[in-house]
Design an enzyme around this catalytic site. Structure first.
Site, PDB file in Angstrom:
ATOM      1  N   ALA A  24       0.861  -1.179   0.000  1.00 38.04           N
ATOM      2  CA  ALA A  24       0.000   0.000   0.000  1.00 38.04           C
ATOM      3  C   ALA A  24       0.900   1.232   0.000  1.00 38.04           C
ATOM      4  CB  ALA A  24      -0.876  -0.026   1.241  1.00 38.04           C
ATOM      5  N   GLY A  38       0.474  -5.131   0.674  1.00 35.80           N
ATOM      6  CA  GLY A  38      -0.662  -5.068  -0.241  1.00 35.80           C
ATOM      7  C   GLY A  38      -0.330  -5.649  -1.609  1.00 35.80           C
ATOM      8  N   GLU A  93      -0.749  -9.228  -1.258  1.00 35.23           N
ATOM      9  CA  GLU A  93      -2.184  -9.486  -1.050  1.00 35.23           C
ATOM     10  C   GLU A  93      -2.936  -9.437  -2.377  1.00 35.23           C
ATOM     11  OE1 GLU A  93      -2.256  -6.461   2.213  1.00 35.23           O
ATOM     12  OE2 GLU A  93      -3.371  -8.038   3.248  1.00 35.23           O
ATOM     13  N   GLU A 115       4.183  -5.750   7.021  1.00 38.21           N
ATOM     14  CA  GLU A 115       3.404  -4.732   7.738  1.00 38.21           C
ATOM     15  C   GLU A 115       3.787  -4.620   9.207  1.00 38.21           C
ATOM     16  OE1 GLU A 115       2.243  -6.713   5.438  1.00 38.21           O
ATOM     17  OE2 GLU A 115       0.748  -5.704   4.194  1.00 38.21           O
TER      18      GLU A 115
HETATM   19  C1  3H9 Z   1       0.505  -2.337   3.371  1.00 39.72           C
HETATM   20  O1  3H9 Z   1       0.685  -2.819   2.300  1.00 39.72           O
HETATM   21  C2  3H9 Z   1      -0.811  -2.388   4.095  1.00 39.72           C
HETATM   22  C3  3H9 Z   1      -1.768  -3.367   3.497  1.00 39.72           C
HETATM   23  O2  3H9 Z   1      -1.582  -4.642   4.072  1.00 39.72           O
HETATM   24  C4  3H9 Z   1      -3.212  -3.049   3.782  1.00 39.72           C
HETATM   25  C5  3H9 Z   1      -3.732  -1.751   3.380  1.00 39.72           C
HETATM   26  C6  3H9 Z   1      -5.215  -1.594   3.577  1.00 39.72           C
HETATM   27  N1  3H9 Z   1       4.653   3.491   0.159  1.00 39.72           N
HETATM   28  O3  3H9 Z   1      13.304   1.523   0.523  1.00 39.72           O
HETATM   29  P1  3H9 Z   1      13.763   2.288  -0.665  1.00 39.72           P
HETATM   30  C7  3H9 Z   1       9.471   4.795  -1.072  1.00 39.72           C
HETATM   31  S1  3H9 Z   1       1.719  -1.511   4.166  1.00 39.72           S
HETATM   32  C8  3H9 Z   1       5.157   4.681  -0.117  1.00 39.72           C
HETATM   33  O4  3H9 Z   1      14.822   3.284  -0.477  1.00 39.72           O
HETATM   34  P2  3H9 Z   1      14.849  -0.093  -1.866  1.00 39.72           P
HETATM   35  C9  3H9 Z   1      10.550   5.072  -0.049  1.00 39.72           C
HETATM   36  O5  3H9 Z   1      10.090   5.931   0.946  1.00 39.72           O
HETATM   37  C10 3H9 Z   1       3.079  -1.537   3.080  1.00 39.72           C
HETATM   38  N2  3H9 Z   1       6.462   4.903  -0.407  1.00 39.72           N
HETATM   39  O6  3H9 Z   1      14.168   1.324  -1.890  1.00 39.72           O
HETATM   40  C11 3H9 Z   1      11.629   5.682  -0.905  1.00 39.72           C
HETATM   41  O7  3H9 Z   1      11.276   7.037  -1.130  1.00 39.72           O
HETATM   42  P3  3H9 Z   1      12.404   8.158  -1.311  1.00 39.72           P
HETATM   43  C12 3H9 Z   1       3.786  -2.833   3.071  1.00 39.72           C
HETATM   44  C13 3H9 Z   1       7.259   3.844  -0.418  1.00 39.72           C
HETATM   45  O8  3H9 Z   1      15.063  -0.466  -3.279  1.00 39.72           O
HETATM   46  C14 3H9 Z   1      11.503   4.922  -2.220  1.00 39.72           C
HETATM   47  O9  3H9 Z   1      10.179   4.369  -2.222  1.00 39.72           O
HETATM   48  N3  3H9 Z   1       4.977  -2.729   2.282  1.00 39.72           N
HETATM   49  C15 3H9 Z   1       6.787   2.553  -0.126  1.00 39.72           C
HETATM   50  O10 3H9 Z   1      15.981  -0.094  -0.914  1.00 39.72           O
HETATM   51  C16 3H9 Z   1      12.512   3.816  -2.394  1.00 39.72           C
HETATM   52  O11 3H9 Z   1      12.463   2.970  -1.243  1.00 39.72           O
HETATM   53  C17 3H9 Z   1       6.154  -2.378   2.828  1.00 39.72           C
HETATM   54  O12 3H9 Z   1       6.254  -2.164   4.012  1.00 39.72           O
HETATM   55  C18 3H9 Z   1       5.412   2.388   0.164  1.00 39.72           C
HETATM   56  N4  3H9 Z   1       4.876   1.183   0.445  1.00 39.72           N
HETATM   57  O13 3H9 Z   1      13.768  -1.087  -1.251  1.00 39.72           O
HETATM   58  C19 3H9 Z   1       7.308  -2.294   1.885  1.00 39.72           C
HETATM   59  N5  3H9 Z   1       7.825   1.674  -0.195  1.00 39.72           N
HETATM   60  O14 3H9 Z   1      13.203   7.728  -2.481  1.00 39.72           O
HETATM   61  C20 3H9 Z   1       8.078  -1.038   2.114  1.00 39.72           C
HETATM   62  C21 3H9 Z   1       8.910   2.401  -0.533  1.00 39.72           C
HETATM   63  O15 3H9 Z   1      11.631   9.397  -1.454  1.00 39.72           O
HETATM   64  N6  3H9 Z   1       9.148  -0.855   1.193  1.00 39.72           N
HETATM   65  N7  3H9 Z   1       8.574   3.699  -0.672  1.00 39.72           N
HETATM   66  O16 3H9 Z   1      13.195   8.102  -0.020  1.00 39.72           O
HETATM   67  C22 3H9 Z   1      10.312  -1.527   1.237  1.00 39.72           C
HETATM   68  O17 3H9 Z   1      10.526  -2.411   2.027  1.00 39.72           O
HETATM   69  C23 3H9 Z   1      11.395  -1.118   0.271  1.00 39.72           C
HETATM   70  O18 3H9 Z   1      11.070   0.168  -0.198  1.00 39.72           O
HETATM   71  C24 3H9 Z   1      11.594  -2.031  -0.959  1.00 39.72           C
HETATM   72  C25 3H9 Z   1      12.600  -1.370  -1.925  1.00 39.72           C
HETATM   73  C26 3H9 Z   1      12.124  -3.391  -0.487  1.00 39.72           C
HETATM   74  C27 3H9 Z   1      10.303  -2.243  -1.705  1.00 39.72           C
END
Ligand code: 3H9
Length: 693
Positions: free
Chosen positions: A66, A105, A108, A128
């Site tokens: 999400a 998400g 999901e 999450e």
């Molecule tokens: C969810 O899904 C809830 C649902 O179950 C239910 C809902 C109803 N959103 O980490 P990076 C940005 S909760 C917005 O440096 P990498 C991040 O801030 C979500 N922004 O890259 C950064 O911005 P900036 C569950 C996001 O290659 C840029 O993207 N998912 C999100 O080292 C690059 O990120 C997670 O918790 C997001 N979801 O790693 C996954 N994700 O460049 C969270 C990233 O401005 N994300 N950004 O600083 C991660 O674990 C890592 O970003 C990922 C890539 C492994 C994907």
């Protein structure tokens, strides 16, 4: 067919429609992505030429979750549930084509597809829990139906990313497709589904694995017990467990309702707010306003470490772990042998837990070269000095390094207390001098304070930050002052803790309050662990502090079986009557009236003194932003992430409340204690640290 909206594109390849998303950086499920999927699915289903649909992403990853930035804002249609419904109830098979990371998400959504294919390097997870949440879009109900409740429990509470091959084995991924041809592989798979007339497989309808666990509450009780320590204080792991229990014990829709209710509760709670703040703080900390991302860096192919003690050894391991050769210099052969022996032992311990093979150990040991000769560092690109804290000795070493080490190399000090700018005066190239303050044990602790000297050049800073990332650390750039950020704040807390001993509190009272607040240990237990005799010299001891008296009685901490506490053979601590008497004697001499100090006062004085010191650090420009201070304390000192770091905690208490309390405690805070003008200003304006721009 063609563009569905700004981020979604629909093309038709024979009888297969490919719905492709392109929303950098990570294809998070923003409103645009959600509406792109719903509309794309509608068009694909409506097109009579289409027999199956592939959902795929452009860029570096499948949907990574999400959009976290949307949390806490009014919801925008379509919802994630609408998205999932458009896929799961489609009349044609939908195949998720996964590369990069399908997270939260994203996974999901993939679980609502009828089939999933992935490239070998793809990973899936429900992270999450790290945001203080649980998967709120059906993940907790669908995942156990595929992989079984045991693995689901592990995945939702650890948030770990699991590789495609493992998930193929578990049944979550239907087919592994070639690394370089996800699209082709997914289309071929979709064609096979049509040709073989495979059914529209809906995960929600699978029941075997959850039914098998029904009526076995022991599974959950055991899991809670085994992880109690790890989960202490966090709400989200327990809530995640409850959703898996619901998946096992309730029909799908009822389980979904439980998930929704618990998700909403977490989302609105302070813990998730704090953990989401930490998520962004961890990404902000790398950004340095005057050192842009395109700053040139210095290639680091060989590292030199001076000192094979606990610090030097731990630091060396970080580089060997990522394949960088290290030359370790010691003064005496036996110290060098001992140091290398400890490193080997540490590595060998990792083979027992299965983290490393013996082959890995040998490879890493081969990258380490011990020597007694400083000249061996001549061709290093980075030299880190990790010897004991003495300015004259350090300056002497830096003076020698300046003559030995090639031009263009970085000369770093691991000092935790000394003035880096003064150290830099010992060389003719102060712009190449920087502080790399590792935390002990340096091969384990994630924090690195990168200390920017007055003359440190930008490429030197950029290289240090980049290198930190490479060796798996989280680095905060800090300025020069006594104790830098972490230890300076620690000192502010210690002053309060020690003052309270003179007013009637015992070390265990203070430690308990801080432990219960969520830190791994309080200041006195921490001192016992580090050793009370750090910097203590027997001949010069005057018995003028509690610490000195403890050392004189050979109570030097855990290593001598006694310090502030008494320890048994298993190093379990218990309050010590000896320490109690020493403190009482000192307190009597101090003339302070003795009283019972409440837990609230202990926490307020310790924590608010930290917040106040943090504000001073910001005023002086020693830290770039409040969230960097929080990163330091979470990763270097075990401040609980669910409280977001001391500065975030100050915001949640309300800075006006913090200031009011500090004023109320007045003289108790100490004769030299001053409230930070920045803190007072923010408090008066009703602002938070987070509002600082
Ligand atoms: C969810 O899904 C809830 C649902 O179950 C239910 C809902 C109803 N959103 O980490 P990076 C940005 S909760 C917005 O440096 P990498 C991040 O801030 C979500 N922004 O890259 C950064 O911005 P900036 C569950 C996001 O290659 C840029 O993207 N998912 C999100 O080292 C690059 O990120 C997670 O918790 C997001 N979801 O790693 C996954 N994700 O460049 C969270 C990233 O401005 N994300 N950004 O600083 C991660 O674990 C890592 O970003 C990922 C890539 C492994 C994907």
């Amino acid at each position: 067919m063609g563009a569905v909206n700004a981020v979604a594109n629909l093309t038709v390849d024979g009888d297969i429609a490919v719905l492709s998303l392109n929303s950098p950086p990570v294809n998070a499920l923003s409103q645009q992505v959600r509406s792109g999927i719903v509309e794309g699915m509608r068009q694909a289903v409506a097109n009579s030429a289409v027999k199956a649909i592939v959902l795929i992403c452009e860029g570096r990853t499948f949907i990574a979750g999400a959009d976290i930035t949307e949390f806490g804002k009014p919801p925008l249609a379509p919802s994630l549930a609408d998205v999932e419904d458009s896929i799961e109830s489609a009349s044609k098979p939908v195949v998720a084509a996964i590369h990069g990371t399908a997270l939260g998400g994203g996974l999901e959504v993939a679980l609502c597809c009828h089939y999933r294919v992935a490239v070998p390097s793809a990973k899936c997870g429900l992270p999450e829990v790290h945001l203080g949440l649980l998967p709120g879009a059906g993940g907790t109900q669908r995942l156990p139906r595929i992989v079984g409740p045991e693995q689901a429990l592990e995945m939702v509470t650890s948030g770990k990313h699991v590789g495609a091959k493992d998930l193929h084995g578990a049944g979550l991924i239907d087919e592994i497709v070639p690394e370089n041809d996800l699209r082709g592989g997914a289309i071929a798979f979709a064609k096979k589904v049509i040709a073989e007339k495979r059914p529209l497989k809906r995960v929600r309808d699978l029941n075997d694995k959850v039914v098998a666990a029904r009526g076995k509450p022991q599974l959950f009780a055991d899991f809670r017990k085994a992880n109690a320590r790890k989960f202490r204080g966090f709400l989200a792991p327990e809530y995640n467990i409850r959703t898996i229990e619901a998946a096992v014990n309730l029909p799908f829709d009822e389980g979904l309702a439980v998930e929704h209710q618990l998700f909403t509760e977490l989302l609105n709670g302070i813990q998730s707010q704090a953990q989401r703040y930490v998520f962004f703080a961890e990404r902000q900390v790398w950004k340095i306003p005057d050192v842009p991302e395109d700053t040139p860096t210095i290639p680091i192919k060989k590292v030199g470490i001076i000192g094979a003690g606990t610090m030097g050894g731990g630091i060396s391991m970080n580089f060997a772990n990522v394949g960088i050769p290290v030359t370790i210099v010691e003064m005496k052969q036996d110290a060098l042998d001992r140091g290398l022996g400890v490193i080997r032992k540490n590595y060998e311990r990792s083979t027992k837990s299965g983290k490393l093979s013996m082959d890995d150990v040998e490879k890493r040991m081969q990258l380490l070269t011990g020597t007694l000769n400083l000249e061996a560092l001549a061709d290093c690109d980075l030299v880190i000095e990790a010897i004991f804290e003495n300015m004259d000795v350090k300056k002497d070493v830096f003076g020698k390094l300046d003559k030995i080490v090639k031009q263009g190399a970085i000369l770093a000090s691991n000092t935790s207390a000394l003035d880096l700018n003064e150290i830099a005066t010992a060389v003719k190239r102060p712009e190449f001098v920087i502080g790399l303050h590792f935390f002990s044990p340096a091969n384990v602790m994630r924090l690195l304070e990168v200390v920017r000297g007055a003359k440190s050049a930008k490429p030197v800073i950029a290289t240090s930050m980049q290198l930190a990332k490479k060796i798996g650390k989280i680095a905060a750039l800090v300025g020069v002052c006594p104790g830098f950020v972490g230890n300076r704040i620690l000192y502010a807390r210690s002053l309060q803790a020690n003052a309270m001993l003179m007013e009637g509190a015992m070390p265990w009272d203070i430690d308990k309050a801080i432990y219960d607040f969520g830190l791994p240990m309080g200041p006195f237990a921490m001192s016992d662990l580090a050793g009370l005799d750090l910097g203590w010299i027997k001949e010069k001891s005057t018995g003028s502090t509690i610490r000195e008296v403890l050392c004189e009685k050979d109570r030097r901490g855990q290593k001598t079986g006694a310090g502030f506490y008494d320890y048994d053979e298993q190093r379990a601590s218990r309050p010590s009557p000896v320490t109690e008497q020493i403190i009482k004697d000192f307190a009597a001499k101090s003339g302070n009236p003795q009283r019972k100090i409440s837990e609230a006062e202990i926490l307020e004085r310790c924590n608010y003194a930290m917040i106040n010191e943090g504000a001073k650090i910001l005023e002086e420009g020693i830290a770039i932003r409040p969230s960097d201070i929080d990163i330091v304390w979470i990763n270097g000192y075990g401040w609980p992430a669910y409280r977001g770091g001391p500065m975030f905690y100050g915001d949640t208490v309300g800075l006006a409340n913090v200031v009011a309390k500090l004023k109320e405690y007045g003289p108790r805070m100490g004769a030299d204690f001053k409230i930070s003008p920045l803190l007072e200003k923010l408090a008066a304006a009703g602002k938070r640290f987070q509002d600082m721009k």
